[in-house]
Design a protein around this motif. Structure first.
Motif: not given
Lengths: 319, 730
Positions: A45, A48, A50-51, A55, A79, A82-83, A88, A90, A95-96
């Motif tokens: 994570m 990528m 993602l935090y 955090q 951004q 990503r994707g 990613y 999960f 959850d995703a």
């Protein structure tokens, strides 16, 4: 190509990942193996980002995707990556996926975010590619809670593939689904890798899976890379005591006779990390030197592209 | 079971509130501004009576009245709109402030978090109610008009309460952000804004809707509390008592509004508890219903109450709420627009000559016959005897049948008003004595001329009575062929009808008309063919009885003129008068009260004015007359200035007072400034003084001074007048 050198991740004051290094080349599948708490998902994570900024503190000597320095680029640029360039998958698909949006609107959202045109026919074809042949027509109208685990996970794989990324990070994609479907997912990932040449960073705690799917394997323990190298090297000539212990455990399961081999002791909590080899207290070869410093990750003398973090690695293997 | 009951209760209250806002006339036919039951009148002996409001609940007024005699039930029904709108706007403002800040704080903005946290703590520590009372009781706020008052309420109450809502929203946003699927959103490259709008908001909006209704109930409670402390919108304060050095005031709201009724609590809780009880009940039921509805909505959305298509239910309710506030465009109590047209009347078909119309001359006889016929056709009945036309004795008067005044070849006939009439045909020079002392006995002796002269005198500082006397004295002198007085024509009441006939013509010439360099070389020609009036004036007294059993006997009197200087202005005036009557009486359902119409003769000169005849008689029960609208100063013009005098409609005569306020509102709406009457005298107050009828004077006069932007035509004037009359015919 995804290059990671000395990736470190800190939550509050706790260093959870203390230095991970690997290179994921074009078309390659790299498995990251480790117990719970070894820092696998956190590393994935963190790659990528993602935090949130407040955090986790992520540092590295190098973190780049095809010469793009992921550490220094701003959030806006991240951004866009990503994707599109890196996707990613999960662990838990439910959850995703957003629970109150249909599958169709989730695909549409992905396309809208990256200013691409949504083509329903293409998406149906993609769903068929991931094995949802019959269902592809009506699955788009469904909500995530209406899908089975296997269907949902395949949808997330399809989502990950939608924009033709170069790298996919698959975070234990088979952990939360039926064992009977594990094969399906694994085969799917292999076929994606072969067909589209997408590199996969495969996070798992399952040795067998890693054996099936990987080109290279990275063993994580205590937030550090213990051993890293080609699959055949790791399996046939494991150099690190921890890896060897793991192999014994796996062989014991497969042999099915007598008691299962267990590794004594327990894995350290990140709050217990010190400047020492994290495996020393469970290792039969440990000495005072192991307690005094964290060993360097060095290239094994007799094999190239195989790295091990153990002061006694040569001795261990010569025995 | 209980949950479903709660839902039904909440829905029922919401629907009733919305119905009251949209269709108040469905619940009550009583005008909340009007006083029915405040009996204030002057009896035949001249004694003033006051039957005091507040009246207790009784037949005809189910919840009683307040101190001003307004029906409590009507105030509650019509007050729903203002009270609910106020609460709605306050809640909306709180949400407008809280939602963005709550979202920003939930996404990590320290500034936003700090803002709502500190504000919430601050207003949590200080008693909000007390703070609002202190601020809103300041002179500045108390003196604001309705719209500014609403604005200040909304801003203050919205601002002090949004912190708490912001904190709740921040907590929910933070909690949603921790859900795993938000990581999924980040992983596909969504920005924070996109996540906020597409994911977080989608999860949050059902709760926001529930919070809306609960907050609404909370705000209503706050308004109720403020009302008890006499803090409400649209304050009117008037002084009851100033004896013993202390000023005792009564605060009421001009507008129907629930909180204001509670303001009377302090004064009337023992003597008239119904004034407090019923509005408090209205608040109580609304708060209960809205709380019930909010909680039920929460149950519906969480599935605890099973409803088919809950989303449609929610959308339906939201639409209902929105429609009731946005769909009702007008802020005013009245939904309908009363139209007014200057209708073609058959007056142009009358055989009028070029003479004026007044005091029983041939034109006047034709006119009165025509008007009587028109009134009969419209269903009016004679107020006295069996004929609408009623004669009254009058002194002899003089007017110009034909007149010409030419100054140096310039025709100034329309710039003059005749004071003394006769048959004249003179040509003379002008002698300027504007600076002379007119009481100097030797003044005329000093005039040494062989030709005929017309004196030019300055009449600014002399009263009409003095001018008459001086003119009479000067007319005796053979040297004088005529007198021209310079005066502001607006200060003169009479218009060419006079009871004075002298040897020489005496004229008023408008001060605004400039004569450059008055020397003997200026020549004036004055010609008049004078007529004598009959010694009888003709008034028309007509009545259209009201239809309401409870208030049909209450009457509004309209005073109209029909005298005019020219045929053309008579036609315009007559058309106006009859169109006004048409517009007022055409809606049969609106004829609740009695309408008395007086067409008065001799309105051009106080000595002949037919109103005196009416004032001498008792043709209708004095205590039932609510208002006299004096329209006799309306002239038959194309465009003119509006005259407006409300000095004889004090607040203690509440019907007349609200009528005058509404007319003033009409003027405000059209941005027209009315002017005061400059030559007011006892005749304007005749009915008020003699009979106690509150009087409102509205007129239209010519004025050359003002620009066109402040002038209106008869159609606009008629529109305003008939709108107000129709609004008050309840």
């Amino acid at each position: 190509m995804l290059r990671v050198e000395n990736l470190k991740v800190k939550f509050d004051q706790i260093q959870v990942v203390r230095g991970i290094t690997f290179t994921l080349r074009q078309g390659m599948i790299l498995s990251v193996l480790g117990e719970s708490g070894s820092g696998k998902s956190v590393s994935a994570m963190s790659i990528m980002k993602l935090y949130g900024e407040n955090q986790a503190l992520i540092t590295a000597d190098k973190l780049s995707l095809n010469e793009i320095d992921l550490l220094s680029i701003n959030e806006r640029s991240m951004q866009k990556i990503r994707g599109v360039q890196i996707a990613y998958i999960f662990q838990n698909p439910n959850d995703a996926l957003s629970p109150n949006k249909t599958i169709r609107s989730q695909f549409k959202e992905l396309f809208r975010v990256h200013h691409r045109t949504y083509d329903e026919k293409e998406i149906e074809a993609l769903l068929e590619t991931v094995g949802l042949n019959i269902e592809s027509k009506y699955i788009l109208n469904m909500y995530p809670h209406q899908l089975s685990g296997g269907q949902a996970q395949r949808v997330t794989i399809a989502l990950a593939l939608s924009l033709n990324p170069k790298v996919i990070i698959a975070d234990e994609p088979t952990s939360s689904i039926d064992a009977s479907l594990t094969d399906v997912i694994v085969e799917l990932l292999l076929s994606i890798n072969k067909k589209y040449g997408i590199s996969i960073l495969f996070i798992t705690h399952d040795f067998d899976l890693a054996a099936r799917i990987s080109d290279e394997i990275l063993i994580l323990y205590g937030g550090l890379v213990m051993e890293y190298g080609k699959k055949t090297e790791i399996f046939n000539h494991a150099k690190h005591p921890y890896t060897q212990e793991l192999m014994k455990c796996v062989n014991s399961i497969q042999s099915r006779d007598g008691e299962l081999y267990t590794l004594t002791g327990y894995a350290l909590d990140p709050t217990e990390f010190k400047d020492e080899c994290p495996f020393w207290y469970r290792c039969m070869y440990s000495t005072v030197v192991c307690k005094s410093q964290i060993p360097q990750l060095i290239e094994a003398r007799d094999t190239s592209s195989c790295f091990v973090r153990c002061i006694h690695a040569l001795e261990v293997n010569n025995e | 079971m209980f949950k479903k009951l709660q839902l039904y209760l909440g829905c029922a209250v919401l629907v009733i509130l919305v119905m009251m806002i949209l269709f108040p006339s469905f619940f009550t036919t009583v005008n909340p501004y009007a006083t029915e039951g405040l009996k204030s009148y002057v009896d035949e002996e001249g004694t003033y009576h006051l039957e005091k409001a507040p009246f207790a609940p009784q037949k005809g007024m189910i919840m009683g009245t307040d101190e001003m005699g307004r029906h409590i039930w009507s105030l509650i029904v019509y007050g729903t709109k203002l009270t609910m709108t106020l609460a709605f706007l306050i809640v909306i403002l709180r949400f407008i402030l809280a939602i963005p800040l709550g979202f920003l704080a939930g996404f990590g903005s320290l500034t936003a978090h700090g803002t709502i946290d500190k504000l919430s703590r601050f207003f949590g520590t200080i008693p909000t109610l007390l703070l609002c009372i202190i601020i809103l009781k300041m002179e500045f706020f108390v003196g604001l008009d309705k719209n500014m008052s609403i604005l200040s309420f909304v801003l203050l109450l919205g601002f002090v309460g949004f912190g708490k809502t912001g904190i709740v929203i921040e907590e929910r946003v933070t909690s949603i952000n921790r859900e795993p699927f938000v990581k999924g959103d980040i992983a596909i490259g969504k920005s924070k804004t996109q996540i906020a709008l597409t994911t977080v908001f989608r999860h949050l909006y059902p709760e926001l809707i529930v919070m809306f209704f609960l907050e609404f109930a909370r705000v209503l409670t706050l308004l109720l509390q403020l009302g008890l402390f006499a803090v409400f919108v649209g304050n009117v304060r008037f002084i009851e008592d100033t004896s013993n050095g202390s000023v005792k005031t009564m605060d009421i709201s001009y507008e129907p509004e629930w909180a204001s009724m509670l303001g009377a609590a302090r004064n009337n809780i023992r003597s008239a508890p119904w004034i407090v009880f019923y509005p408090a009940m209205a608040f109580f039921i609304s708060v209960l219903g809205l709380n019930a509805f909010g909680e039920s909505l929460r149950n519906v959305l969480s599935g605890q109450i099973k409803i088919k298509k809950p989303s449609r239910f929610v959308i339906g309710v939201l639409l209902l709420v929105l429609v009731s506030f946005i769909g009702v465009k007008s802020w005013e109590f009245y939904q309908t627009n009363y139209g007014f047209e200057l209708k073609e009347q058959s007056v142009s078909g009358l055989n009028l000559t070029d003479e004026p119309v007044l005091m029983g001359n041939s034109n006047a006889l034709i006119a009165t016959t025509y008007i009587e016929q028109q009134l009969n056709q419209r269903g009016f009945l004679p107020l006295k005897g069996n004929r609408i036309i009623q004669n009254y004795p009058s002194e002899k008067g003089y007017y110009a049948k034909v007149a010409n005044v030419i100054l140096n070849d310039l025709d100034i006939t329309s710039e003059v008003v005749w004071l003394a009439h006769g048959d004249f045909d003179i040509e003379a020079s002008l002698l300027d004595l504007q600076d002379a002392d007119l009481y100097d006995k030797n003044l005329l002796n000093q005039i040494d001329t062989s030709e005929e002269i017309v004196l030019v005198l300055d009449g600014r500082f002399y009263s009409e009575f003095e001018i008459e006397n001086i003119s009479t004295r000067f007319a005796l002198s053979e040297k004088i062929a005529g007198i021209i007085w310079r005066k502001d024509l607006d200060t003169i009441r009479q218009k060419n009808l006079s009871n004075l006939s002298l040897r020489v013509p005496v004229l008023y010439l408008s001060q605004n008309f400039s004569i450059a360099g008055l020397t003997e070389t200026n020549k004036v020609k004055i010609y008049e063919d004078c007529e004598v009036t009959s010694s009888q004036g003709q008034n028309l007294y007509a009545i259209l009885p009201g239809t309401s059993p409870s208030m049909g006997e209450e009457a509004i009197i309209l005073g109209l003129a029909y005298n005019a200087n020219t045929k053309d202005s008579f036609e315009k005036l007559c058309q106006f008068n009859l169109s006004v009557l048409d517009a007022v009486i055409e809606n049969k359902a609106n004829r609740k009260r009695t309408l008395i119409v007086l067409f008065l003769d001799g309105t051009m000169n106080d000595a002949f004015n037919g109103i005196a005849d009416y004032a001498n008689q008792s043709l209708y029960s004095q205590k039932d007359v609510l208002l006299y609208v004096d329209l006799t100063r309306v002239e038959g013009l194309d465009k003119g200035e509006i005259l407006f005098d409300q000095n004889q409609s004090p607040i203690s005569r509440y019907f007349a007072y609200t009528f005058s306020m509404q007319f003033a509102e009409q003027l405000d709406k059209t941005n027209i400034k009315a002017v005061k009457i400059e030559n007011s005298n006892f005749m304007d107050q005749l009915l008020f003084d003699e009979k106690g009828f509150p009087t409102l004077i509205i007129g239209l006069k010519e004025d050359r001074k003002t620009t066109d932007t402040n002038k209106v035509d008869l159609k606009d004037l008629g529109q305003m007048i008939t709108t107000v009359i129709n609004q008050n015919n309840y």
